[in-house]
Design an enzyme around this catalytic site. Structure first.
Site, PDB file in Angstrom:
ATOM      1  N   ARG A 190       0.853  -1.195   0.000  1.00  0.00           N
ATOM      2  CA  ARG A 190       0.000   0.000   0.000  1.00  0.00           C
ATOM      3  C   ARG A 190       0.887   1.244   0.000  1.00  0.00           C
ATOM      4  NH1 ARG A 190      -4.782   1.397   4.328  1.00  0.00           N
ATOM      5  NH2 ARG A 190      -3.139   1.001   5.860  1.00  0.00           N
ATOM      6  N   ASP A 476      -4.015   2.991  14.438  1.00  0.00           N
ATOM      7  CA  ASP A 476      -3.183   3.559  13.387  1.00  0.00           C
ATOM      8  C   ASP A 476      -3.742   4.926  13.053  1.00  0.00           C
ATOM      9  OD1 ASP A 476      -5.412   3.141  11.779  1.00  0.00           O
ATOM     10  OD2 ASP A 476      -4.414   1.745  10.412  1.00  0.00           O
TER      11      ASP A 476
END
Length: 578
Positions: A190, A476
């Site tokens: 990603r 996160d």
């Protein structure tokens, strides 16, 4: 050692007829290996070709945000191409019943369990060995983009593709390496989103795109080895806000494949559907990427953050405490149903999302409760029709696999579960918040917990750590952003916490930030982390009159460096210059 000597950091420069690439950062061993002249020319080619379009799309985002701030809402694109927000484009090709996304590659037919994590060396090895079908190595929400994290991360992935990656724990000598039987997870990567820059690199005097830097280096160094291994360059694409942003990625893919002489369709990508605007353009996004598409994924936490951020000024869309924003809320159920329907209609994956829960150490009863919570989350996903799911911890791989094995006897559900209920999802369904009893919706405990989460995550990010375990969950950037956005929204609307009737004001928030910062770093004590800087930044973000688009863009200037601080693994004595 390959750490810089006592001299000014080097600047790497590559020129071609129309592109000048400069690296304004230390040339450590990892950078020397990965930022070769040819690799930099490729990154420069991508940035030179696509930077103006990236900037135009970011400007369009800002314009739409102003419309939402004035009371606007997103809408489905109508069959004649008309939109309530004034965009125009003929649309008959999107609606054609005949088109399908590209066939699924042989090594990706079964994606029932995917694990995600940052790109540090040990994590990459553990992810590959986790027993999951896919490991997504993340340069985005679970990585703080320090120069060391980025350059070493690229080297780690190159070594993983080559099959040479190992890691020795310096404290106990334990050696980590991929399983020798080859039964490892398929690697996805990603890159960062379109909104993030890579300020250590300029192309023709302009700061480079973080997305193109991450994508370009990985693709350049690994595409031919991946093809030889019978797999391919597979990506997760984050933070798209609409189909035109998907079109830009598709054009990047086409240009990259032409540049390196590989067949079109070699690159494959799953889009994380994690913005409220993209939810109204799912089919259009798939169409734009159809020759490279591997479907959509329910990026649930960023999706909730996007909802709050886009509608932050709407008095009828004030979000309750984060604990109430679950996958069973109306707007999230509608989002899942529509995503499964659209993806399966177009012959591609509808991937489930991440339960933030992680195992609890030293408390068997609490851990058992967490495991039941995760099992229920995964059962809901597979019964809804998802083709796979995400987990945040290796210990959860088998938990998720058992649930999917029980209810999904085929490699995926693309053909067996059309998800027709999603065809009836309306615009209002996608925008409907849960009804929470008064007294429970917004509380003083929820406010304090939210402040603590934003502070803890910001401090870790400033230290170069992109994900942290906190309160039994993996935090996160996406999960921290929910707390940041909703606290700002509560302040903006003058909300009172319902358990004590106290108004949520800038002063109250500032006091909470100060209290939480002092707990971590008392007055007069040495700040062994980044708590005081984090406290200043968080107080400003939560109390200012304008909500910042992203926590990471606020913090990013504070991690730019001309002093290399990361450990080199392995320390291979490569000369720190080209």
């Amino acid at each position: 050692s390959c750490k810089p000597r006592h001299q000014p950091p080097a600047t790497m420069e590559v020129r071609s007829s129309s592109v000048q690439v400069e690296v304004h950062a230390p040339i450590c061993a990892a950078a020397a290996e990965m930022l070769t002249p040819d690799a930099l020319r490729f990154v420069g080619f991508l940035c030179h070709k696509f930077e103006d379009r990236r900037r135009a799309l970011l400007a369009a985002r800002a314009s739409r945000s102003m419309e939402f701030d004035s009371g606007g809402q997103p809408h489905f694109i109508t069959h004649d191409g008309r939109l309530a927000d004034s965009r125009r484009e003929p649309q008959s090709h999107y609606d054609s019943p005949t088109w399908k996304c590209a066939p699924v590659p042989a090594d990706l037919q079964d994606r029932r369990v995917e694990i995600t994590g940052p790109v540090d060396r040990k994590m990459v090895i553990n992810g590959l060995n986790s027993g999951a079908n896919v490991y997504m190595a993340d340069f985005e929400d679970s990585t703080s983009p320090t120069w060391s994290n980025l350059t070493e991360g690229q080297r780690n992935l190159r070594d993983a593709v080559r099959g040479t990656i190992t890691y020795t724990n310096p404290k106990n000598g334990k050696v980590y390496a991929p399983k020798k039987d080859g039964d490892t997870a398929v690697l996805f990567v990603r890159p960062r989103g379109w909104h993030l820059d890579e300020s250590h690199v300029t192309v023709n005097g302009k700061v480079a795109s973080g997305a193109l830097f991450d994508f370009g280096l990985y693709f350049y160094h690994n595409v031919h080895n991946l093809i030889r291994k019978g797999t391919g360059p597979y990506f997760y694409i984050p933070k798209l806000e609409g189909y035109l942003e998907a079109r830009l990625w598709n054009d990047v893919f086409v240009a990259a494949q032409h540049y390196l002489g590989v067949p079109l369709g070699t690159i494959r990508a799953t889009v994380l559907l994690e913005t409220i605007t993209a939810a109204f353009e799912m089919e259009e996004i798939l169409y734009e990427l159809k020759d490279h598409s591997l479907g959509l994924n329910c990026g649930r936490w960023d999706y909730l953050f996007s909802y709050i951020k886009k509608f932050k000024t709407h008095h009828d869309k004030i979000a309750p405490d984060r604990s109430h924003l679950t996958m069973t809320t109306p707007l999230m159920e509608a989002y899942v149903k529509r995503l499964i329907y659209v993806c399966h209609k177009r012959g591609t994956f509808a991937m489930g999302g991440m339960s933030a829960a992680i195992p609890v150490k030293n408390d068997p009863a609490a851990n058992a409760a967490k495991m039941r919570e995760i099992e229920e989350d995964k059962r809901r996903e597979v019964l809804a029709g998802h083709d796979g799911t995400w987990v945040a911890h290796p210990a959860l791989v088998q938990v998720a696999r058992r649930v999917f094995d029980e209810h999904m006897r085929t490699p995926n559900q693309i053909e067996s579960n059309p998800g027709l209920v999603g065809a009836n999802v309306t615009e209002s369904d996608l925008l409907r918040l849960p009804d929470i009893p008064k007294g429970d919706a917004i509380t003083s405990a929820g406010l304090r917990k939210g402040v603590a989460i934003v502070l803890a995550y910001t401090e870790a990010w400033l230290r170069g750590v992109g994900c942290i375990p906190l309160n039994g969950a993996m935090e996160d950037a996406a999960t921290a952003e929910i707390s940041r956005a909703q606290i700002w929204q509560w302040k903006f609307h003058g909300i009172h916490t319902q358990d004590d009737g106290m108004p949520i004001t800038a002063q109250r928030i500032a006091e909470l930030v100060h209290e939480e910062t002092t707990k971590k770093c008392p007055h007069g004590a040495k700040d062994t982390g980044k708590w005081r800087l984090a406290g200043r930044l968080v107080e400003d973000m939560l109390t200012k009159n304008k909500l910042d688009d992203f926590l990471t863009t606020v913090c990013y200037p504070h991690i730019l460096t001309t002093v290399y601080e990361g450990a080199i693994i392995p320390d291979d004595e490569v000369q720190a210059r080209l």
